[in-house]
Design an enzyme around this catalytic site. Sequence first.
Site, PDB file in Angstrom:
ATOM      1  N   PHE A 117       0.857  -1.184   0.000  1.00 28.75           N
ATOM      2  CA  PHE A 117       0.000   0.000   0.000  1.00 28.75           C
ATOM      3  C   PHE A 117       0.892   1.233   0.000  1.00 28.75           C
ATOM      4  CE2 PHE A 117      -4.670   0.527   1.202  1.00 28.75           C
ATOM      5  CZ  PHE A 117      -5.096  -0.529   0.426  1.00 28.75           C
ATOM      6  N   GLN A 230      -8.260  14.369   3.733  1.00 24.98           N
ATOM      7  CA  GLN A 230      -7.605  13.501   2.740  1.00 24.98           C
ATOM      8  C   GLN A 230      -8.410  13.402   1.457  1.00 24.98           C
ATOM      9  OE1 GLN A 230      -6.803   8.980   3.280  1.00 24.98           O
ATOM     10  NE2 GLN A 230      -4.834  10.024   3.187  1.00 24.98           N
ATOM     11  N   HIS A 232      -8.530  11.134  -1.868  1.00 23.35           N
ATOM     12  CA  HIS A 232      -8.042   9.853  -2.391  1.00 23.35           C
ATOM     13  C   HIS A 232      -7.769  10.022  -3.880  1.00 23.35           C
ATOM     14  CE1 HIS A 232      -7.754   5.613  -3.340  1.00 23.35           C
ATOM     15  NE2 HIS A 232      -7.815   5.322  -2.058  1.00 23.35           N
ATOM     16  N   LEU A 242     -15.177   4.859  -4.604  1.00 20.52           N
ATOM     17  CA  LEU A 242     -13.756   4.578  -4.416  1.00 20.52           C
ATOM     18  C   LEU A 242     -13.254   3.433  -5.288  1.00 20.52           C
ATOM     19  CD1 LEU A 242     -11.274   5.285  -2.562  1.00 20.52           C
ATOM     20  CD2 LEU A 242     -11.859   3.214  -1.335  1.00 20.52           C
ATOM     21  N   GLU A 245      -6.903   1.774  -3.216  1.00 21.58           N
ATOM     22  CA  GLU A 245      -5.452   1.844  -3.410  1.00 21.58           C
ATOM     23  C   GLU A 245      -4.888   0.430  -3.647  1.00 21.58           C
ATOM     24  OE1 GLU A 245      -3.581   4.735  -0.850  1.00 21.58           O
ATOM     25  OE2 GLU A 245      -2.102   3.250  -0.274  1.00 21.58           O
ATOM     26  N   ARG A 276      -1.006   9.148  -0.306  1.00 21.65           N
ATOM     27  CA  ARG A 276      -2.144   9.677  -1.056  1.00 21.65           C
ATOM     28  C   ARG A 276      -2.061  11.165  -1.341  1.00 21.65           C
ATOM     29  NH1 ARG A 276      -6.737   6.173   2.138  1.00 21.65           N
ATOM     30  NH2 ARG A 276      -6.165   4.247   1.062  1.00 21.65           N
ATOM     31  N   HIS A 341     -11.957  11.891   0.883  1.00 25.48           N
ATOM     32  CA  HIS A 341     -12.024  10.492   1.328  1.00 25.48           C
ATOM     33  C   HIS A 341     -12.028  10.319   2.845  1.00 25.48           C
ATOM     34  CE1 HIS A 341     -11.530   6.198   1.090  1.00 25.48           C
ATOM     35  NE2 HIS A 341     -10.374   6.221   1.737  1.00 25.48           N
ATOM     36  N   ARG A 376      -3.122  10.442   6.280  1.00 26.11           N
ATOM     37  CA  ARG A 376      -3.227   9.052   6.703  1.00 26.11           C
ATOM     38  C   ARG A 376      -2.707   8.114   5.623  1.00 26.11           C
ATOM     39  NH1 ARG A 376      -7.079   4.834   5.820  1.00 26.11           N
ATOM     40  NH2 ARG A 376      -8.541   6.153   4.676  1.00 26.11           N
TER      41      ARG A 376
HETATM   42  C1  LIG Z   1     -15.138   3.890   0.421  1.00 21.32           C
HETATM   43  C2  LIG Z   1     -14.161   3.819   1.561  1.00 21.32           C
HETATM   44  C3  LIG Z   1     -13.196   2.830   1.597  1.00 21.32           C
HETATM   45  C4  LIG Z   1     -12.288   2.772   2.648  1.00 21.32           C
HETATM   46  N1  LIG Z   1     -11.342   1.785   2.640  1.00 21.32           N
HETATM   47  C5  LIG Z   1     -10.481   1.701   3.685  1.00 21.32           C
HETATM   48  C6  LIG Z   1      -9.519   0.657   3.733  1.00 21.32           C
HETATM   49  O1  LIG Z   1      -9.453  -0.220   2.871  1.00 21.32           O
HETATM   50  N2  LIG Z   1      -8.665   0.620   4.787  1.00 21.32           N
HETATM   51  C7  LIG Z   1      -8.707   1.546   5.796  1.00 21.32           C
HETATM   52  O2  LIG Z   1      -7.919   1.455   6.729  1.00 21.32           O
HETATM   53  N3  LIG Z   1      -9.649   2.521   5.782  1.00 21.32           N
HETATM   54  C8  LIG Z   1     -10.522   2.616   4.757  1.00 21.32           C
HETATM   55  N4  LIG Z   1     -11.457   3.618   4.751  1.00 21.32           N
HETATM   56  C9  LIG Z   1     -11.627   4.460   5.943  1.00 21.32           C
HETATM   57  C10 LIG Z   1     -12.368   3.661   7.018  1.00 21.32           C
HETATM   58  O3  LIG Z   1     -13.269   2.777   6.416  1.00 21.32           O
HETATM   59  C11 LIG Z   1     -13.126   4.555   7.979  1.00 21.32           C
HETATM   60  O4  LIG Z   1     -12.310   5.593   8.436  1.00 21.32           O
HETATM   61  C12 LIG Z   1     -13.617   3.757   9.186  1.00 21.32           C
HETATM   62  O5  LIG Z   1     -14.294   2.596   8.785  1.00 21.32           O
HETATM   63  C13 LIG Z   1     -14.493   4.612  10.074  1.00 21.32           C
HETATM   64  O6  LIG Z   1     -15.057   3.794  11.073  1.00 21.32           O
HETATM   65  P1  LIG Z   1     -15.828   4.426  12.296  1.00 21.32           P
HETATM   66  O7  LIG Z   1     -16.275   3.287  13.131  1.00 21.32           O
HETATM   67  O8  LIG Z   1     -15.010   5.478  12.908  1.00 21.32           O
HETATM   68  O9  LIG Z   1     -17.084   5.176  11.634  1.00 21.32           O
HETATM   69  P2  LIG Z   1     -18.210   4.689  10.612  1.00 21.32           P
HETATM   70  O10 LIG Z   1     -18.009   3.315  10.119  1.00 21.32           O
HETATM   71  O11 LIG Z   1     -18.336   5.784   9.608  1.00 21.32           O
HETATM   72  O12 LIG Z   1     -19.515   4.653  11.521  1.00 21.32           O
HETATM   73  C14 LIG Z   1     -20.082   5.820  12.062  1.00 21.32           C
HETATM   74  C15 LIG Z   1     -21.302   5.419  12.868  1.00 21.32           C
HETATM   75  O13 LIG Z   1     -21.782   6.543  13.591  1.00 21.32           O
HETATM   76  C16 LIG Z   1     -23.170   6.596  13.521  1.00 21.32           C
HETATM   77  N5  LIG Z   1     -23.577   8.000  13.694  1.00 21.32           N
HETATM   78  C17 LIG Z   1     -23.030   9.096  13.117  1.00 21.32           C
HETATM   79  N6  LIG Z   1     -23.676  10.197  13.530  1.00 21.32           N
HETATM   80  C18 LIG Z   1     -24.631   9.793  14.391  1.00 21.32           C
HETATM   81  C19 LIG Z   1     -25.636  10.467  15.140  1.00 21.32           C
HETATM   82  N7  LIG Z   1     -25.781  11.787  15.087  1.00 21.32           N
HETATM   83  N8  LIG Z   1     -26.478   9.732  15.900  1.00 21.32           N
HETATM   84  C20 LIG Z   1     -26.364   8.386  15.944  1.00 21.32           C
HETATM   85  N9  LIG Z   1     -25.431   7.703  15.254  1.00 21.32           N
HETATM   86  C21 LIG Z   1     -24.577   8.400  14.498  1.00 21.32           C
HETATM   87  C22 LIG Z   1     -23.510   6.018  12.157  1.00 21.32           C
HETATM   88  O14 LIG Z   1     -24.823   5.507  12.152  1.00 21.32           O
HETATM   89  C23 LIG Z   1     -22.466   4.910  12.029  1.00 21.32           C
HETATM   90  O15 LIG Z   1     -22.956   3.739  12.633  1.00 21.32           O
HETATM   91  C24 LIG Z   1     -12.362   3.705   3.694  1.00 21.32           C
HETATM   92  C25 LIG Z   1     -13.331   4.687   3.679  1.00 21.32           C
HETATM   93  C26 LIG Z   1     -14.206   4.770   2.604  1.00 21.32           C
HETATM   94  C27 LIG Z   1     -15.203   5.901   2.586  1.00 21.32           C
END
Ligand SMILES: Cc1cc2nc3c(=O)[nH]c(=O)nc-3n(C[C@H](O)[C@H](O)[C@H](O)COP(=O)(O)OP(=O)(O)OC[C@H]3O[C@@H](n4cnc5c(N)ncnc54)[C@H](O)[C@@H]3O)c2cc1C
Length: 564
Positions: A117, A230, A232, A242, A245, A276, A341, A376
Amino acid sequence: MYQYDVIVVGGGLAGLMTALGIAGRRRVALLSKVHPLRSHSLAAQGGINAALGNTPDGANDSWEKHAFDTIKGGDYLADQDAVETLCRRAPETVYELEHWGAPFSRTPDGRIAQRPFGGAGHPRTCYAADRTGHVLLHTLYERAQRQGLIVHSEWLVTSLAIKEGAVQGVIALPYETGAVSVFAAPIVVFATGGYGRVYRNSTNALINTGDGIALAYQSGIPIKDLEFVQFHPTTLFGSNILITEGARGEGGRLINRHGERFMRRYAEKLMELAPRDIVARGMATEISEGHGHDGAYLHLDLRHLGAARIKQRLPAIREIAMDFAGVDPVKDLVPVQPGQHYSMGGIDTNSCGETAVRGFYAAGECACVSVHGANRLGGNSLLETLVFGKVVAERLAETAIDRFPEPDASFLDSALQREKTRLQNLLERSGKILFAVIRDELRNVMTEKAGIYRDESGLKAALDAVRALKRKYENVGIRNKSSFFNFELINVIELQGMLDLSEIIVAGALNRQESRGSHFRTDYPKRDDAKWLKHTLARHTPEGPRLDFKEVTITRHAPQERTY
Ligand SMILES: Cc1cc2nc3c(=O)[nH]c(=O)nc-3n(C[C@H](O)[C@H](O)[C@H](O)COP(=O)(O)OP(=O)(O)OC[C@H]3O[C@@H](n4cnc5c(N)ncnc54)[C@H](O)[C@@H]3O)c2cc1C
């Protein structure tokens, strides 16, 4: 009133990992504005980093090398003690997920497969084809179901209750009935994800409006490093879905209109696998200098990988390219452009996820610990959600619950009445401006003036524009007056936070007169450690964010020039 010991807001990887880590020891409930399996974590494609050394090229890998790559990748703004925790605990975390059933892709001898990566010295990204987030989130959610975790789905948290510096709980709106309620708890963990949707071209889910960061800000909690956004390099032209990568990790090449592998001019050694920020800037420059197609996109070439490898390692990418761009990567070039991203900044926490408010924690993308610094590395975010979800859970498990003050019922009751009145007033607004008009203008301003390249005049114009949109928001109207599944109301609530976050991003970017990681100022193109080796903190005031600074923790790696 609902009462728990711990409320976790967010059903993505960070929220589930935290909740699983304390379930059984404390009365825990998880709140999420969508079903947990619809969280953005599900969309993660390329993989999760851990120095397992499972491939011949990675045999000499170590957590220390992973830490160094992360610190350099982040342009020396990351807090190095937190990075050490992230990387040291990566192998045990990936193996834990494997033991819980996550079906990782395998090496021929049966170990967890790893791919190269960006910005990484060794192939260190563990993956499940190009659906890594999908399998990790399902693994955690199944485990949560087995443990009987209480989940309140489709509840939007609309405010955080804090009394005298200690958290009391949250107030939330259920989509189904609209009957706003209090969730009382002496401990609240936000795992609410990023704010990608304040930009027009984003890979993020539509729900990624940054609510948790905005609620913390509005409650007086400092927000850190929000100017670091960031972009992407490879999002599908047209839809900005997306293209992982991992596609470049497998050997994909970026080519311009003349068929040239232009990345050799921007990162001589690592080329397409530079971090990135560097690849996205290289692409933006190519496009603006007329070497792209239609002034908008370039091509990703995967054809030389062959049909078998594409189908095995990148099946979802192939489907996405065929369904949304009508091209088959086995035989066609894939049109790509950079898109928003990820959010490096977020709620300011220490390396245990604690914030300035007692009992209030943050983990995952909404938090800024900071392990990513100014940029990142791919594969480090999934890792952060799991490692720091666990760190917060451990912290909570080791702290006696009576160390936190009991929530005050009468305080919470008056907070509930105030929130009901606020939301009712919002619902009754008869202004002529629709939320979508303001939201789309905001996205355009942020994309055009606070994007990959920034300068003083653009950022000043952006700040004026965001402030004008905040005034316009005062006249936003709501046509749907129903209490049931009122998504217009929900959008209006989310938009207020998006406006606040945009103001912080722009104010921080205008203030930071240097270029570091993802923050590139054409009028200050060099990194300036003497003045700017520090985190930005933004605090809420009625006039807008008040900016302040915080030291960066340096342990082993003094800042060096960053070349690739
Ligand atoms: C398309 C894509 C691909 C990616 N691929 C990778 C990868 O391959 N490797 C990597 O390391 N990272 C990757 N990332 C980044 C990574 O996926 C995310 O940063 C990470 O999954 C975020 O997880 P999280 O648990 O912090 O939040 P999220 O998974 O975004 O979850 C947020 C949660 O908060 C809840 N929420 C938000 N606001 C409220 C509210 N007001 N009230 C109640 N609930 C709320 C939502 O319902 C949700 O359940 C990718 C991101 C994207 C967009």
